[in-house]
Scaffold this motif. Structure first.
Motif, PDB file in Angstrom:
ATOM      1  N   GLU A 188       0.824  -1.213   0.000  1.00  0.00           N
ATOM      2  CA  GLU A 188       0.000   0.000   0.000  1.00  0.00           C
ATOM      3  C   GLU A 188       0.855   1.258   0.000  1.00  0.00           C
ATOM      4  O   GLU A 188       0.424   2.314  -0.478  1.00  0.00           O
ATOM      5  CB  GLU A 188      -0.930   0.001   1.211  1.00  0.00           C
ATOM      6  CG  GLU A 188      -2.060  -1.030   1.104  1.00  0.00           C
ATOM      7  CD  GLU A 188      -2.909  -1.103   2.357  1.00  0.00           C
ATOM      8  OE1 GLU A 188      -2.510  -0.509   3.388  1.00  0.00           O
ATOM      9  OE2 GLU A 188      -3.972  -1.750   2.312  1.00  0.00           O
ATOM     10  N   SER A 189       2.088   1.149   0.506  1.00  0.00           N
ATOM     11  CA  SER A 189       3.027   2.282   0.493  1.00  0.00           C
ATOM     12  C   SER A 189       3.786   2.385  -0.822  1.00  0.00           C
ATOM     13  O   SER A 189       4.630   3.256  -0.986  1.00  0.00           O
ATOM     14  CB  SER A 189       4.010   2.159   1.656  1.00  0.00           C
ATOM     15  OG  SER A 189       3.348   2.185   2.897  1.00  0.00           O
ATOM     16  N   ASP A 190       3.528   1.440  -1.731  1.00  0.00           N
ATOM     17  CA  ASP A 190       4.092   1.456  -3.085  1.00  0.00           C
ATOM     18  C   ASP A 190       5.599   1.205  -3.107  1.00  0.00           C
ATOM     19  O   ASP A 190       6.343   1.880  -3.823  1.00  0.00           O
ATOM     20  CB  ASP A 190       3.776   2.792  -3.789  1.00  0.00           C
ATOM     21  CG  ASP A 190       3.928   2.700  -5.303  1.00  0.00           C
ATOM     22  OD1 ASP A 190       3.748   1.595  -5.849  1.00  0.00           O
ATOM     23  OD2 ASP A 190       4.239   3.728  -5.935  1.00  0.00           O
ATOM     24  N   VAL A 191       6.037   0.207  -2.327  1.00  0.00           N
ATOM     25  CA  VAL A 191       7.443  -0.181  -2.434  1.00  0.00           C
ATOM     26  C   VAL A 191       7.678  -0.821  -3.799  1.00  0.00           C
ATOM     27  O   VAL A 191       6.787  -1.469  -4.363  1.00  0.00           O
ATOM     28  CB  VAL A 191       7.866  -1.157  -1.310  1.00  0.00           C
ATOM     29  CG1 VAL A 191       7.696  -0.517   0.055  1.00  0.00           C
ATOM     30  CG2 VAL A 191       7.094  -2.466  -1.393  1.00  0.00           C
ATOM     31  N   LYS A 192       8.891  -0.644  -4.325  1.00  0.00           N
ATOM     32  CA  LYS A 192       9.217  -1.162  -5.653  1.00  0.00           C
ATOM     33  C   LYS A 192      10.101  -2.408  -5.598  1.00  0.00           C
ATOM     34  O   LYS A 192      10.382  -3.021  -6.630  1.00  0.00           O
ATOM     35  CB  LYS A 192       9.917  -0.075  -6.476  1.00  0.00           C
ATOM     36  CG  LYS A 192       9.057   1.177  -6.685  1.00  0.00           C
ATOM     37  CD  LYS A 192       7.751   0.852  -7.380  1.00  0.00           C
ATOM     38  CE  LYS A 192       6.950   2.124  -7.666  1.00  0.00           C
ATOM     39  NZ  LYS A 192       5.634   1.802  -8.276  1.00  0.00           N
ATOM     40  N   ALA A 193      10.552  -2.780  -4.406  1.00  0.00           N
ATOM     41  CA  ALA A 193      11.343  -3.998  -4.215  1.00  0.00           C
ATOM     42  C   ALA A 193      11.308  -4.330  -2.736  1.00  0.00           C
ATOM     43  O   ALA A 193      11.103  -3.446  -1.895  1.00  0.00           O
ATOM     44  CB  ALA A 193      12.785  -3.813  -4.676  1.00  0.00           C
ATOM     45  N   ILE A 194      11.475  -5.611  -2.420  1.00  0.00           N
ATOM     46  CA  ILE A 194      11.489  -6.048  -1.026  1.00  0.00           C
ATOM     47  C   ILE A 194      12.697  -6.950  -0.798  1.00  0.00           C
ATOM     48  O   ILE A 194      12.887  -7.937  -1.509  1.00  0.00           O
ATOM     49  CB  ILE A 194      10.205  -6.805  -0.647  1.00  0.00           C
ATOM     50  CG1 ILE A 194       8.974  -5.906  -0.818  1.00  0.00           C
ATOM     51  CG2 ILE A 194      10.284  -7.302   0.799  1.00  0.00           C
ATOM     52  CD1 ILE A 194       7.654  -6.613  -0.526  1.00  0.00           C
TER      53      ILE A 194
END
Length: 254
Positions: free
Chosen positions: A171-177
């Motif tokens: 929901e925070s729009d991370v682009k990689a984990i």
């Protein structure tokens, strides 16, 4: 560089002379033990970091103090006892420079302010024992200009802890984990089966028996049935962060 180019335009330098000067500016030699790659950030997008292990204290201090003349410095794998021994010998000629040390990450930062954050990534650990590697990744990622969301100790032994944290990151729009795990290293596979962004698995040396040294976790991540996982070396939070930051930067529209 601007001075050299201006002298070239003004006719004070030949093209060959300017080329030679620009090339020599990229490498700074310290006696016979170090060659500093001062242009690495221009070439690769991330500056050279100083790896503390294996360097004698006088050598390490000379490298740090020389780099500090040019601005920001990152020193990795610097144990707290060693930092406390060396900190009073740091020569910071610029009053704007600040010293930050993270004992869990074993990273020393000498910085001239906060870096503007563009793009987001997440960092997850399976257990609390994996946090030192995750903290190394966090500090490196933030130094690369990424905003980092973290969630620690959400591994498969209590998998219900994971789902709300995954939701928060997406929901925070991370682009990689980045997913850091020791023992059997199962967590990256679980995460990759739930998200639509790249997952970077970091095996840690947390474990015992057949899991000792992190090789069980490494092999598990390499053999993952969930597609889309990139895997770095054991305990390599630094490498995971640089790779993840490179991915995140590709999503940013200037």
């Amino acid at each position: 560089m601007k001075k050299v180019l201006q002298e070239l335009i003004d006719g004070k330098l030949s093209v060959d002379e300017a080329e030679k000067m620009l090339k020599t500016m990229q490498i700074v030699e310290l006696e016979d033990f170090a060659k500093l790659d001062t242009a690495r950030d221009v070439r690769t997008g991330f500056p050279e970091a100083i790896y503390a292990e294996g360097k004698a204290d006088p050598e390490l201090l000379k490298i740090i103090n020389n780099c500090a003349k040019r601005g920001r410095v990152m020193v990795t794998r610097l144990e707290e006892k060693r930092y406390l021994k060396l900190k009073d010998q740091l020569l910071l000629n610029d009053e704007s420079l600040m010293v930050e040390y993270n004992p869990k990450a074993r990273i020393l930062l000498i910085k001239d302010g906060e870096i503007e954050k563009k793009g987001k990534m997440g960092i997850i650990t399976a257990g609390t024992s994996d946090v030192p590697v995750a903290e190394e990744a966090r500090m490196v990622a933030e130094e690369a200009g990424c905003e980092v969301l973290t969630s620690y100790d959400v591994g498969v032994a209590g998998i219900h802890r994971l789902f709300s944290q995954i939701r928060r990151m997406l929901e925070s729009d991370v682009k990689a984990i980045i997913v850091v795990a020791g023992m059997e290293g199962a967590l990256p596979s679980v995460v990759a089966g739930l998200v639509d962004v790249p997952v970077i698995g970091v095996p840690t040396s947390v474990g015992y028996g057949v899991g000792a040294g992190g090789f069980a976790a490494l092999n598990s991540m390499l053999q993952s049935c969930a597609p889309g996982i990139a895997v770095v070396n054991i305990d390599n939070g630094f490498g995971a962060a640089v790779f993840a930051a490179t991915v995140v930067k590709q999503t940013i529209n200037d």
